[in-house]
Write a protein that holds these residues in place. Structure first.
Motif, PDB file in Angstrom:
ATOM      1  N   UNK A  25      -5.909   4.368  -0.755  1.00 55.17           N
ATOM      2  CA  UNK A  25      -6.041   4.994  -2.068  1.00 55.17           C
ATOM      3  C   UNK A  25      -5.377   6.371  -2.084  1.00 55.17           C
ATOM      4  N   UNK A  26      -5.523   7.113  -1.003  1.00 54.66           N
ATOM      5  CA  UNK A  26      -4.882   8.427  -0.891  1.00 54.66           C
ATOM      6  C   UNK A  26      -3.363   8.277  -0.958  1.00 54.66           C
ATOM      7  N   UNK A  27      -2.835   7.271  -0.280  1.00 56.69           N
ATOM      8  CA  UNK A  27      -1.389   7.026  -0.290  1.00 56.69           C
ATOM      9  C   UNK A  27      -0.906   6.640  -1.694  1.00 56.69           C
ATOM     10  N   UNK A  28      -1.687   5.831  -2.394  1.00 57.36           N
ATOM     11  CA  UNK A  28      -1.348   5.436  -3.768  1.00 57.36           C
ATOM     12  C   UNK A  28      -1.305   6.658  -4.677  1.00 57.36           C
ATOM     13  N   UNK A  29      -2.332   7.480  -4.580  1.00 58.53           N
ATOM     14  CA  UNK A  29      -2.407   8.687  -5.414  1.00 58.53           C
ATOM     15  C   UNK A  29      -1.201   9.599  -5.151  1.00 58.53           C
ATOM     16  N   UNK A  31       1.719   8.668  -4.011  1.00 57.73           N
ATOM     17  CA  UNK A  31       2.905   7.993  -4.539  1.00 57.73           C
ATOM     18  C   UNK A  31       3.026   8.187  -6.050  1.00 57.73           C
ATOM     19  N   UNK A  32       1.912   8.200  -6.742  1.00 58.05           N
ATOM     20  CA  UNK A  32       1.941   8.405  -8.194  1.00 58.05           C
ATOM     21  C   UNK A  32       2.391   9.815  -8.554  1.00 58.05           C
ATOM     22  N   UNK A  37       8.512   6.270  -1.795  1.00 59.70           N
ATOM     23  CA  UNK A  37       9.216   6.620  -0.554  1.00 59.70           C
ATOM     24  C   UNK A  37       8.603   7.849   0.114  1.00 59.70           C
ATOM     25  N   UNK A  38       8.284   8.866  -0.686  1.00 62.26           N
ATOM     26  CA  UNK A  38       7.671  10.076  -0.136  1.00 62.26           C
ATOM     27  C   UNK A  38       6.292   9.767   0.445  1.00 62.26           C
ATOM     28  N   UNK A  39       5.536   8.925  -0.243  1.00 67.52           N
ATOM     29  CA  UNK A  39       4.204   8.550   0.239  1.00 67.52           C
ATOM     30  C   UNK A  39       4.299   7.771   1.545  1.00 67.52           C
ATOM     31  N   UNK A  50       3.154   0.595   0.452  1.00 65.31           N
ATOM     32  CA  UNK A  50       2.798   1.410  -0.713  1.00 65.31           C
ATOM     33  C   UNK A  50       2.889   0.570  -1.983  1.00 65.31           C
ATOM     34  N   UNK A  51       3.973  -0.189  -2.129  1.00 65.42           N
ATOM     35  CA  UNK A  51       4.139  -1.048  -3.316  1.00 65.42           C
ATOM     36  C   UNK A  51       3.008  -2.070  -3.428  1.00 65.42           C
ATOM     37  N   UNK A  52       2.691  -2.714  -2.322  1.00 65.08           N
ATOM     38  CA  UNK A  52       1.623  -3.718  -2.334  1.00 65.08           C
ATOM     39  C   UNK A  52       0.272  -3.089  -2.640  1.00 65.08           C
ATOM     40  N   UNK A  53      -0.004  -1.946  -2.033  1.00 61.64           N
ATOM     41  CA  UNK A  53      -1.266  -1.268  -2.296  1.00 61.64           C
ATOM     42  C   UNK A  53      -1.346  -0.838  -3.755  1.00 61.64           C
TER      43      UNK A  53
END
Length: 70
Positions: A25-29, A31-32, A37-39, A50-53
Motif C-alpha cells: 500500500x505504501x508503494x502504491x501511494x 506511485x500515485x 517507475x519511481x516507486x 507496482x502495476x499489479x498492486x
C-alpha cells in the motif's frame, strides 16, 4: 518501509519475495504521487509489481486494515 522476505519458490525453482500489505500500500501511494517507475526504484521491486498492486489497491487496503486490527 517493512518487507517480508519469505523464501517461497516458484514453479521454475526461482525464489520469490513476499511483501506485507502495508509495504504494498505504501508503494502504491508513492506511485500515485510520483510514478510507477519511481516507486519501483524506491521500494526495490519490479515496475510490474507496482502495476499489479495498483490494480488490486482496494483489496490490498482492505487486507491491510483487517490485519492492522488484529
Amino acid at each position: 518501509m517493512s518487507t517480508s522476505h519469505d523464501a517461497a519458490t516458484s514453479h521454475k525453482g526461482e525464489k520469490k519475495q513476499s511483501f506485507t500489505m502495508s509495504f504494498k500500500y505504501e508503494a502504491i501511494e508513492y506511485a500515485e504521487r510520483e510514478s510507477n517507475r519511481a516507486a519501483a526504484k524506491k521500494h526495490k521491486v519490479e515496475v510490474k509489481c507496482i502495476r499489479e498492486w495498483h490494480q488490486n489497491k482496494q483489496s490490498i487496503k482492505e487486507l491491510k486494515e483487517k490485519h492492522k486490527g488484529q
